[in-house]
Design an enzyme around this catalytic site. Structure first.
Site, short mmCIF file in Angstrom:
data_model
loop_
_atom_site.label_atom_id
_atom_site.label_comp_id
_atom_site.label_asym_id
_atom_site.label_seq_id
_atom_site.Cartn_x
_atom_site.Cartn_y
_atom_site.Cartn_z
CG ASN A 37 -34.75 41.77 27.98
OD1 ASN A 37 -34.60 40.78 27.27
ND2 ASN A 37 -33.90 42.79 27.99
CG HIS A 122 -28.96 54.62 25.72
ND1 HIS A 122 -29.04 53.39 26.31
CD2 HIS A 122 -30.06 55.30 26.11
CE1 HIS A 122 -30.17 53.32 27.01
NE2 HIS A 122 -30.80 54.47 26.90
NE ARG A 147 -28.09 55.02 29.48
CZ ARG A 147 -28.35 53.74 29.77
NH1 ARG A 147 -29.35 53.44 30.59
NH2 ARG A 147 -27.66 52.77 29.23
CD GLU A 243 -32.57 55.03 34.25
OE1 GLU A 243 -32.08 55.79 33.39
OE2 GLU A 243 -33.04 53.92 33.98
CD GLU A 269 -34.73 50.52 34.14
OE1 GLU A 269 -34.49 51.59 33.57
OE2 GLU A 269 -33.99 49.54 34.06
NE ARG A 290 -35.69 55.61 33.34
CZ ARG A 290 -35.53 55.40 32.05
NH1 ARG A 290 -36.20 56.11 31.16
NH2 ARG A 290 -34.71 54.48 31.61
CG HIS A 319 -37.40 51.39 30.85
ND1 HIS A 319 -37.54 50.04 31.05
CD2 HIS A 319 -36.08 51.59 30.60
CE1 HIS A 319 -36.37 49.46 30.93
NE2 HIS A 319 -35.47 50.37 30.65
CG ASP A 323 -35.91 45.62 27.24
OD1 ASP A 323 -34.90 46.33 27.11
OD2 ASP A 323 -36.59 45.59 28.28
CD GLU A 346 -34.07 54.44 28.07
OE1 GLU A 346 -35.08 54.01 28.67
OE2 GLU A 346 -32.93 54.02 28.29
CD1 TRP A 409 -25.77 43.20 35.59
CD2 TRP A 409 -27.84 43.65 34.88
NE1 TRP A 409 -25.69 43.60 34.30
CE2 TRP A 409 -26.93 43.89 33.84
CE3 TRP A 409 -29.21 43.89 34.67
CZ2 TRP A 409 -27.34 44.35 32.59
CZ3 TRP A 409 -29.63 44.33 33.44
CH2 TRP A 409 -28.70 44.56 32.39
O1 EZ4 Z 1 -31.39 47.33 31.73
O2 EZ4 Z 1 -34.26 47.38 29.60
O3 EZ4 Z 1 -32.55 52.54 31.46
N1 EZ4 Z 1 -32.50 51.52 30.88
C1 EZ4 Z 1 -32.22 50.32 31.42
C2 EZ4 Z 1 -32.34 49.16 30.48
C3 EZ4 Z 1 -32.58 47.84 31.19
C4 EZ4 Z 1 -33.13 46.85 30.20
C5 EZ4 Z 1 -33.50 45.54 30.89
O4 EZ4 Z 1 -34.22 44.74 30.02
O5 EZ4 Z 1 -31.92 50.25 32.58
O6 EZ4 Z 1 -31.21 49.09 29.66
CO CO Z 2 -32.42 52.11 33.60
#
Ligand code: EZ4
Ligand code: CO
Length: 409
Positions: A37, A122, A147, A243, A269, A290, A319, A323, A346, A409
């Site tokens: 991504n 989610h 989640r 997580e 992830e 993950r 994960h 994406d 997920e 981030w």
């Molecule tokens: O931010 O896949 O647990 N899921 C995540 C995702 C990631 C994205 C980044 O491309 O943390 O939403």
């Molecule tokens: Co995540």
């Protein structure tokens, strides 16, 4: 059997995907997901300019040998670009092997260990009523675990809230990357987050009762001591997992978190290899792996890390955002169905446009992902439909604190 062509298909049906297609002299084809991504074209180039020619003439049945050859011959090992490229080759070879055998890949991995894969969806909201509606929608769709992500008072835009405005770029699907030539800036304040979140979980528990498994993604933003504090403050609400509580680059820091909380931890992830999990698994510092097949070198290493994790009763929680393409998603679902130490998957449905380009055979029914008997991975790529959706530049956002400092981030 020999590989006679290795083609890279970049397409953007709702969002960007990079797919490798291998063709054999016997007419079998195999698909692999190489989507990274926000950095998609780097992997496409790695495959087209460096790997494709190495695959021509090789026996597609030699999956482990090909994996080791690509991993060790690159000399500079690991990293998300290299490992997404190797993942695509690995998946495509498993796809071909399955088709050659007339069996779905999970059969080649040992056969099904369960009827289907339990999932989590989610839920998110800017406030509690919106969040509760979102939880209800997830339950109606059939998810049996949810989640929980919410806005934080005082912060404009934060990770994981589907209904919030993007700072720049058009939002596509339910995911954070925005189209455009520059990443969107989001804001962050860990203190405000740590103060706000326990109250949200208390409200969700009061509304939905003690039985619903609840998850939360900290998205790499806390220091170890902050993560320890959050884990402790969420204990009364009995999370299924917390997580990415820290960036986890410093794996030893998880010891501190672990010493302070019984909230289960899920990490990995952004990990690329089995070695990234070495300390976390050996020292039993996490409860769920993950990793995604796509960013982890494919099906082969994912099976290996889960076999290692099994020795410590650590389970899978692969994960599964949008994406990860339908090909990468199928790849890890085959692993999930076959391993004994499956935890949860997920699951966010791909868009209609994505499902027109990639025809999936996995169905979400009665709260479980059900795999079909289709040979190989069970995903077909419509190349004409793919060509109708050219690549569009897109970036994941980044964070700044109130004083302007860039934050995780
Ligand atoms: O931010 O896949 O647990 N899921 C995540 C995702 C990631 C994205 C980044 O491309 O943390 O939403
Ligand atoms: Co995540």
């Amino acid at each position: 059997m020999k590989i006679i062509a290795a083609d890279v298909i970049v397409t953007s049906p709702s969002r960007n995907f990079v797919t490798l297609k291998l063709t054999t002299d016997e007419g079998l084809t195999g698909l692999g997901d190489a989507t990274l991504n926000g950095r998609e074209l780097a992997v496409a180039s790695y495959l087209k300019d460096h790997l494709a020619q190495l695959l021509i003439g090789r026996d597609p049945h030699r999956i482990e040998d090909t994996w080791q050859f690509l991993y060790r011959s690159s000399y500079w090992r690991r990293g998300p670009v290299t490992m997404a490229a190797i993942a695509a080759v690995d998946m495509a070879l498993w796809d071909i092997k399955g088709k050659a055998a007339g069996l779905p890949v999970y059969q080649l991995l040992g056969g099904a260990s369960r009827l289907g894969l339990r999932t989590y969806g989610h839920a998110s909201g800017r406030d509690l009523p919106e969040l509760f509606d979102s939880v209800r929608e997830n339950l109606e769709e059939g998810h049996t675990s949810v989640r929980i992500q919410t806005s934080i008072p005082g912060l404009k835009a934060i990770y994981g809230i589907a209904s919030q405005e993007q700072a720049t770029g058009e939002r596509y699907d339910y995911e954070p990357a925005g189209r455009g030539a520059f990443p969107a800036e989001e804001d962050w304040d860990t203190r405000a987050y740590l103060n706000h979140l326990p109250g949200v979980f208390e409200a969700v528990r009061n509304e939905f009762g003690p039985d619903l498994p609840l998850l939360h993604d900290g998205h790499h933003r806390m220091t170890p001591i902050q993560a320890a504090k959050l884990g402790k403050s969420l204990e009364p609400y009995d999370l299924f997992w917390l997580e990415d509580c820290t960036p986890a680059e410093n794996q030893e820091s998880l010891r501190l978190v672990r010493q302070h909380t019984t909230t289960p931890l899920a990490i990995g992830e952004v990990f690329n290899t089995v070695w990234d999990f070495q300390t976390l698994i050996r020292e039993q510092l996490i409860d769920y792996v993950r990793a995604a097949s796509t960013h982890f070198g494919g099906i082969s290493p994912l099976k290996k890390v889960m076999d290692y994790a099994a020795q410590y009763q650590i389970k899978s929680g692969f994960h599964g955002p949008t994406d990860i393409s339908p090909v990468g998603f199928a790849a890890q679902c085959h692993v999930g169905l076959a391993i004994h130490n499956y935890g949860i998957q997920e699951y966010m449905a791909h868009s209609e446009a994505t499902n027109t380009v990639f025809q999936q055979s996995i169905r979400f029914e009665g709260g479980y992902l059900r795999l079909s008997d289709a040979p190989g991975l069970g995903v077909e790529l419509d190349e004409e439909a793919a060509a109708a959706h050219p690549y569009q530049q897109a970036y994941l956002p980044y964070n700044r604190l109130a004083d302007g400092t860039v934050h995780d981030w």
